[in-house]
Design an enzyme around this catalytic site. Structure first.
Site, PDB file in Angstrom:
ATOM      1  N   ARG A  68     -37.523 -19.251  -3.490  1.00  0.00           N
ATOM      2  CA  ARG A  68     -37.259 -17.912  -3.024  1.00  0.00           C
ATOM      3  C   ARG A  68     -35.891 -17.561  -3.752  1.00  0.00           C
ATOM      4  O   ARG A  68     -34.847 -18.597  -3.595  1.00  0.00           O
ATOM      5  CB  ARG A  68     -37.116 -17.755  -1.514  1.00  0.00           C
ATOM      6  CG  ARG A  68     -38.467 -17.925  -0.776  1.00  0.00           C
ATOM      7  CD  ARG A  68     -38.135 -17.645   0.735  1.00  0.00           C
ATOM      8  NE  ARG A  68     -37.237 -18.908   1.352  1.00  0.00           N
ATOM      9  CZ  ARG A  68     -37.230 -19.044   2.671  1.00  0.00           C
ATOM     10  NH1 ARG A  68     -38.210 -18.372   3.237  1.00  0.00           N
ATOM     11  NH2 ARG A  68     -36.205 -19.642   3.289  1.00  0.00           N
ATOM     12  N   ARG A 127     -35.995 -30.924   7.206  1.00  0.00           N
ATOM     13  CA  ARG A 127     -36.528 -29.930   8.418  1.00  0.00           C
ATOM     14  C   ARG A 127     -37.769 -30.164   8.630  1.00  0.00           C
ATOM     15  O   ARG A 127     -38.215 -30.112  10.018  1.00  0.00           O
ATOM     16  CB  ARG A 127     -36.183 -28.556   7.982  1.00  0.00           C
ATOM     17  CG  ARG A 127     -34.801 -28.128   7.745  1.00  0.00           C
ATOM     18  CD  ARG A 127     -34.254 -26.995   7.209  1.00  0.00           C
ATOM     19  NE  ARG A 127     -34.942 -25.827   8.037  1.00  0.00           N
ATOM     20  CZ  ARG A 127     -34.806 -24.496   7.433  1.00  0.00           C
ATOM     21  NH1 ARG A 127     -34.735 -24.406   6.191  1.00  0.00           N
ATOM     22  NH2 ARG A 127     -35.156 -23.639   8.295  1.00  0.00           N
ATOM     23  N   ARG A 151     -39.366 -27.427  22.345  1.00  0.00           N
ATOM     24  CA  ARG A 151     -39.498 -28.189  20.967  1.00  0.00           C
ATOM     25  C   ARG A 151     -39.948 -29.729  21.404  1.00  0.00           C
ATOM     26  O   ARG A 151     -39.982 -30.433  20.391  1.00  0.00           O
ATOM     27  CB  ARG A 151     -38.135 -28.256  20.379  1.00  0.00           C
ATOM     28  CG  ARG A 151     -37.746 -26.934  19.867  1.00  0.00           C
ATOM     29  CD  ARG A 151     -36.330 -27.098  19.368  1.00  0.00           C
ATOM     30  NE  ARG A 151     -36.027 -25.945  18.669  1.00  0.00           N
ATOM     31  CZ  ARG A 151     -36.032 -25.392  17.528  1.00  0.00           C
ATOM     32  NH1 ARG A 151     -36.802 -25.998  16.705  1.00  0.00           N
ATOM     33  NH2 ARG A 151     -35.456 -24.160  17.184  1.00  0.00           N
ATOM     34  N   ARG A 167     -30.486 -19.219  -1.254  1.00  0.00           N
ATOM     35  CA  ARG A 167     -29.807 -19.743  -0.136  1.00  0.00           C
ATOM     36  C   ARG A 167     -29.513 -21.168  -0.357  1.00  0.00           C
ATOM     37  O   ARG A 167     -30.429 -21.865  -0.956  1.00  0.00           O
ATOM     38  CB  ARG A 167     -30.728 -19.660   1.071  1.00  0.00           C
ATOM     39  CG  ARG A 167     -30.720 -18.365   1.744  1.00  0.00           C
ATOM     40  CD  ARG A 167     -31.888 -18.214   2.781  1.00  0.00           C
ATOM     41  NE  ARG A 167     -31.542 -19.271   3.777  1.00  0.00           N
ATOM     42  CZ  ARG A 167     -32.306 -19.314   5.080  1.00  0.00           C
ATOM     43  NH1 ARG A 167     -33.323 -18.118   5.103  1.00  0.00           N
ATOM     44  NH2 ARG A 167     -32.075 -20.446   5.763  1.00  0.00           N
ATOM     45  N   LYS A 225     -43.488 -17.571  11.312  1.00  0.00           N
ATOM     46  CA  LYS A 225     -43.344 -17.427  12.430  1.00  0.00           C
ATOM     47  C   LYS A 225     -42.788 -15.810  13.066  1.00  0.00           C
ATOM     48  O   LYS A 225     -43.265 -15.040  13.697  1.00  0.00           O
ATOM     49  CB  LYS A 225     -42.868 -18.549  13.450  1.00  0.00           C
ATOM     50  CG  LYS A 225     -43.476 -19.747  13.424  1.00  0.00           C
ATOM     51  CD  LYS A 225     -42.714 -20.522  14.450  1.00  0.00           C
ATOM     52  CE  LYS A 225     -41.358 -20.931  14.152  1.00  0.00           C
ATOM     53  NZ  LYS A 225     -41.127 -21.614  13.014  1.00  0.00           N
TER      54      LYS A 225
END
Length: 228
Positions: free
Chosen positions: A127, A172, A88, A161, A13
């Protein structure tokens, strides 16, 4: 042009919002960033929000709506905006619609960036970045030319991370599916929802979004600025 971007964490996004900002000269309204700025600026709204958060409570929908209302009244939102992070839930969406309606306004398009959970988990957990220069890499999709050596600065120090792990990512995603996905039928019933294939390449996703916006009655035929 008044847009809302929907999609789970890691769907892209932010990347797409920045491309749309540049193309249409409209700002991105990320409510989390906006709230932090209000608190840092010690505005009346920010002081109220800080007191609420210090108690460990959630900032109310009414306060967030008031913050958005004040922001969209600013000059740089005259041609529209891109909402990211709010609403949301259907209740929040209804409150947003009511506020916009009071300004003789409404969302023009809601863009859902659709993704596959398993592939998204793979994307995120793979990542890593160079600690020295911040260059981004991926275990599968973007490996350094020389294993263990940054292509940009030659450093051998990489970092991941802490929340880019499978358990956190899946948690999530579960929250998104439970709380935010009900927005999809809400906006579909209003005829403004468009779903694009978030599994495509970044450029291809952008092209899908631009095509959807060009098809809107609020966009001129060459995909430029919204009609006045």
């Amino acid at each position: 042009m008044r847009l809302l971007l929907l999609g789970p964490p890691g769907a892209g996004k932010g990347t797409q919002a920045h491309r749309l900002m540049a193309r249409y000269s409209i700002p991105q309204l990320a409510t989390g960033d906006m709230l932090r700025k209000e608190v840092a600026d010690r505005s009346e709204l920010g002081r109220t929000a800080a007191e609420i958060m210090e108690r460990g409570d959630l900032v109310s929908d009414d306060l967030i709506i008031a913050m958005i209302a004040g922001r969209i009244d600013q000059e740089d939102c005259r041609n529209g905006f891109i909402l990211d992070g709010f609403p949301r839930s259907p209740a929040q969406a209804e409150a947003l619609d009511t506020m916009l309606s009071s300004r003789a306004s409404a969302l023009d398009r809601v863009i859902e960036i659709g993704v596959d959970d398993d592939i998204l988990v793979s994307r995120i957990t793979g990542r890593f970045t160079c600690r020295a220069c911040g260059a981004g890499y991926h275990d599968v999709f973007r490996k350094p030319a020389r294993s263990g050596v940054c292509d940009v600065c030659g450093s051998t120090d990489f970092v991941r991370r802490a929340d880019d792990n499978e358990d956190t990512v899946r948690s999530r995603l579960a929250v998104y599916h439970c709380r935010t996905e009900p927005l999809l039928p809400y906006y579909a019933s209003r005829g403004i929802l468009v779903t694009v294939d978030g599994m495509a390449g970044i450029d291809a996703v952008t092209e899908q979004i631009l095509a959807a916006l060009a098809a809107s009655s609020t966009i001129d035929s060459d995909g430029g600025r919204p009609l006045e």
